[in-house]
Design a protein around this motif. Structure first.
Motif, short mmCIF file in Angstrom:
data_model
loop_
_atom_site.label_atom_id
_atom_site.label_comp_id
_atom_site.label_asym_id
_atom_site.label_seq_id
_atom_site.Cartn_x
_atom_site.Cartn_y
_atom_site.Cartn_z
N GLN A 175 3.86 6.31 -5.84
CA GLN A 175 3.71 6.04 -7.29
C GLN A 175 3.08 6.24 -7.09
N CYS A 176 1.76 6.92 -7.23
CA CYS A 176 -0.16 7.88 -7.25
C CYS A 176 1.25 8.95 -7.34
N ASP A 208 1.92 5.75 -11.70
CA ASP A 208 0.49 4.66 -11.98
C ASP A 208 0.83 4.56 -13.79
N THR A 244 4.17 1.48 -1.11
CA THR A 244 4.23 2.55 -2.34
C THR A 244 3.09 2.47 -3.97
N ARG A 245 2.58 1.80 -3.58
CA ARG A 245 1.40 2.58 -4.17
C ARG A 245 1.22 3.95 -4.28
N ARG A 246 0.99 4.08 -3.08
CA ARG A 246 0.25 5.15 -2.76
C ARG A 246 1.95 6.57 -3.14
N ASP A 305 1.42 -1.07 -0.40
CA ASP A 305 -0.14 -0.34 0.24
C ASP A 305 0.79 0.87 -0.12
#
Length: 230
Positions: A224-225, A230, A220-222, A218
């Motif tokens: 990247q965003c 993304d 990592t996704r944040r 989670d």
């Protein structure tokens, strides 16, 4: 790539996964599906216990061991250099394990290859991590692995001190500086801490489970965003 090398890599790939499709193996080895089918059939004929079939996937039967791995000269050189750098910037426990692993690697090399690897003219100098940072890094990496909560006394870059209870997720090396990425229960959000600015690190008896929204994936996704990846 020589066919013998390809067959060796093929066995390694199949052994490293629960189930490997022919398409995955073909992509990794940069060959056609037909080549994978032929190579698998040849390995099975030679007695390698590869189970499965085309269109489903392959796995390696239990109890199969490859012969001792031999390294190329370039691989041996790279391992020696990596070990020299890592030993300077790891905690003492990992540094000892790295030294032990390197000794095992060097012991299986022919004498000329071992001498050449040890003669590489690249070194990692400097004092490395101080004792407190080493101990903190060691405690945090173990806590992240065992999923134990940790309480920190932390002094941030603005010299503001705080006490945090965190879920340690992973430690990252940035070149002379280690950081901890964690879910901070005190702030109810992700936080990053410089390990050399942790003045107290108590690993608590309580453990945590990875919950949606609070995991390393989670975080990592944040990131990247926020970076527009993304």
């Amino acid at each position: 790539m020589r066919r013998a090398d390809r067959l060796f890599k093929l066995v390694q790939l199949i052994r490293g996964r629960r189930l490997s499709t022919a398409a995955f193996l073909a992509e990794r080895l940069e060959v056609s599906l037909r080549t994978i089918y032929r190579d698998v059939a040849d390995l099975q004929h030679q007695g390698v216990p590869i189970e499965g079939e085309a269109g489903v996937g392959y796995r390696l039967g239990a109890g199969f061991e490859l012969p001792p791995l031999m390294f190329t000269q370039a691989e041996a050189d790279a391992l020696v250099i990596a070990a020299r750098v890592a030993q300077t910037w790891l905690d003492d426990g990992l540094a000892r394990e790295m030294e032990s692993a390197l000794c095992k690697i060097l012991s299986v090399l022919p004498t000329p290859a071992r001498v050449a690897a040890e003669a590489q003219a690249l070194f990692s100098l400097g004092s490395g991590l101080d004792r407190r940072t080493q101990d903190t890094l060691k405690a945090l990496r173990h806590a992240a692995h065992s999923q134990h909560l940790v309480e920190l006394d932390y002094l941030d870059l603005k010299e503001q001190q705080s006490v945090r209870r965190v879920r340690p997720l992973a430690c990252f090396y940035w070149g002379k500086v280690w950081t901890l990425s964690a879910w901070c229960e005190t702030r109810d959000d992700f936080r990053t801490f410089r390990i050399d600015r942790v003045h107290r690190c108590d690993v608590l008896p309580q453990t945590f489970r990875h919950e949606p929204g609070k995991t390393l994936a989670d975080l990592t996704r944040r990131v990247q965003c926020e970076r527009g990846l993304d």
